[in-house]
Write a protein that holds these residues in place. Structure first.
Motif, PDB file in Angstrom:
ATOM      1  N   ASN A   1       0.824  -1.224   0.000  1.00 14.19           N
ATOM      2  CA  ASN A   1       0.000   0.000   0.000  1.00 14.19           C
ATOM      3  C   ASN A   1       0.853   1.268   0.000  1.00 14.19           C
ATOM      4  O   ASN A   1       0.654   2.178   0.806  1.00 14.19           O
TER       5      ASN A   1
ATOM      6  N   TYR B   1       2.165   4.789  -1.278  1.00 18.64           N
ATOM      7  CA  TYR B   1       1.716   6.004  -1.951  1.00 18.64           C
ATOM      8  C   TYR B   1       2.861   7.021  -1.954  1.00 18.64           C
ATOM      9  O   TYR B   1       3.658   7.071  -1.014  1.00 18.64           O
ATOM     10  N   HIS B   2       2.906   7.823  -3.019  1.00 18.05           N
ATOM     11  CA  HIS B   2       3.832   8.955  -3.013  1.00 18.05           C
ATOM     12  C   HIS B   2       3.252  10.068  -3.872  1.00 18.05           C
ATOM     13  O   HIS B   2       2.870   9.862  -5.027  1.00 18.05           O
ATOM     14  N   ARG B   3       3.195  11.258  -3.289  1.00 19.45           N
ATOM     15  CA  ARG B   3       2.694  12.432  -4.001  1.00 19.45           C
ATOM     16  C   ARG B   3       3.800  13.488  -4.027  1.00 19.45           C
ATOM     17  O   ARG B   3       4.389  13.805  -2.993  1.00 19.45           O
TER      18      ARG B   3
ATOM     19  N   ASN C   1       1.165  16.014  -7.879  1.00 22.14           N
ATOM     20  CA  ASN C   1       1.068  14.859  -8.764  1.00 22.14           C
ATOM     21  C   ASN C   1       1.208  13.556  -7.971  1.00 22.14           C
ATOM     22  O   ASN C   1       2.138  13.384  -7.189  1.00 22.14           O
ATOM     23  N   GLN C   2       0.265  12.643  -8.192  1.00 22.29           N
ATOM     24  CA  GLN C   2       0.286  11.339  -7.515  1.00 22.29           C
ATOM     25  C   GLN C   2       1.223  10.419  -8.291  1.00 22.29           C
ATOM     26  O   GLN C   2       0.877   9.873  -9.331  1.00 22.29           O
TER      27      GLN C   2
ATOM     28  N   ASP D   1       0.405   5.133  -6.514  1.00 17.72           N
ATOM     29  CA  ASP D   1      -0.975   5.073  -6.036  1.00 17.72           C
ATOM     30  C   ASP D   1      -1.310   3.646  -5.583  1.00 17.72           C
ATOM     31  O   ASP D   1      -1.677   2.793  -6.371  1.00 17.72           O
ATOM     32  N   ASN D   2      -1.100   3.381  -4.290  1.00 20.67           N
ATOM     33  CA  ASN D   2      -1.462   2.107  -3.678  1.00 20.67           C
ATOM     34  C   ASN D   2      -0.721   0.928  -4.329  1.00 20.67           C
ATOM     35  O   ASN D   2      -1.328  -0.050  -4.777  1.00 20.67           O
TER      36      ASN D   2
ATOM     37  N   SER E   1       0.369   5.490 -14.736  1.00 18.54           N
ATOM     38  CA  SER E   1      -0.195   6.520 -13.848  1.00 18.54           C
ATOM     39  C   SER E   1      -0.032   6.165 -12.377  1.00 18.54           C
ATOM     40  O   SER E   1      -0.947   6.344 -11.565  1.00 18.54           O
ATOM     41  N   GLY E   2       1.150   5.646 -12.032  1.00 16.21           N
ATOM     42  CA  GLY E   2       1.453   5.359 -10.636  1.00 16.21           C
ATOM     43  C   GLY E   2       0.873   4.074 -10.100  1.00 16.21           C
ATOM     44  O   GLY E   2       0.977   3.793  -8.902  1.00 16.21           O
ATOM     45  N   LYS E   3       0.265   3.260 -10.956  1.00 15.05           N
ATOM     46  CA  LYS E   3      -0.337   2.002 -10.524  1.00 15.05           C
ATOM     47  C   LYS E   3       0.278   0.822 -11.277  1.00 15.05           C
ATOM     48  O   LYS E   3       0.763   0.972 -12.399  1.00 15.05           O
TER      49      LYS E   3
END
Length: 249
Positions: A8, A10-12, A17-18, A21-22, A211-213
């Motif tokens: 889990n 996360y980093h913003r 900007n994310q 994401d999980n 997109s971060g996933k």
């Protein structure tokens, strides 16, 4: 046995900007994992978490059972990273000095440092380059110096961010050959690349990010088809329906 555990995450970025994401991902000891994705997918941000250059804002990153948040220095010794720009990683006036930099910071005695540097240079076939100035070397040779610096730290996990970027064909062959040999010697390999054609047949697993996933994660044969929709060029051999083993021929 998991040598990397991410849960889990996360980093913003400061601009909102994310970047991650999980993200949840486990890597087994000795596994060869490729992480692919278009620019901005979060690949490099994820790698920097593995090397404790970025610490989790939310979530857990564990390297060989060590939380990067609790002991980033120890985690960084276990998981060494070769950056896309090898010049930014070179600090020594000679190849020997550069490879010795890490062990010297561990306060090892001189005999142990010499042994570590000698073994590391031998592993990447740079023994005769020990007295050369690193910035006079080719791109492929500089990458191998960076790899030697990580090996001298006795890192169990080797992380490569776009290791073939800006290399000519001989340089790509040099670096790829040594990455494969290091994997065969028991190292866990994590690698990002835009060019799957060169290395995919050697990997145990392919992880696709967007997109971060993580949008795909599995054996390369089961993941590679249709990756164009994620901004990744599907290798020609895959598009022709050829097996991964045939790419090695």
């Amino acid at each position: 046995m998991n040598i990397i555990e991410i849960k889990n995450l996360y980093h913003r970025f400061s601009d909102g900007n994310q970047a991650l994401d999980n993200i949840s991902l486990n890597v087994d000891k000795g596994e060869f994992v490729i992480i692919a994705g278009a620019n901005g997918s979060g690949k490099t941000t994820l790698l920097r978490h593995l090397n404790a250059l970025i610490l989790p804002q939310k979530g857990i990153v564990s390297i060989a059972g060590i939380s990067t948040a609790k002991d980033p220095v120890r985690a960084r010794q276990i998981a060494g990273m070769v950056f896309q720009d090898a010049d930014s990683q070179i600090v020594g006036e000679t190849v020997y000095d550069d490879v010795a930099f890490g062990p010297e910071n561990l306060k090892l005695d001189r005999s142990k440092i010499r042994k570590r540097v000698s073994d590391a240079l031998k592993a990447v076939n740079l023994t005769e380059f020990a007295d050369k100035q690193p910035f006079m070397l080719s791109g492929g040779e500089k990458r191998r110096v960076a790899i030697a610096g990580i090996l001298a730290m006795k890192s169990k996990i080797l992380i490569f961010d776009e290791p073939f970027s800006n290399l000519d064909y001989p340089g790509v062959k040099q670096v790829l050959r040594h990455i494969i040999l290091l994997h065969k010697s028991g190292h866990t390999i994590i690698l990002t690349t835009h060019d799957l054609e060169k290395v995919l047949a050697h990997a145990d697993r392919l992880v696709i990010m967007k997109s971060g996933k993580i949008v795909r994660n599995g054996a390369p044969e089961s993941v590679i088809k249709g990756v164009d929709i994620f901004g990744i060029r599907e290798p020609y051999a895959s598009r022709q329906g050829m097996s991964l083993t045939s790419w090695l021929e």
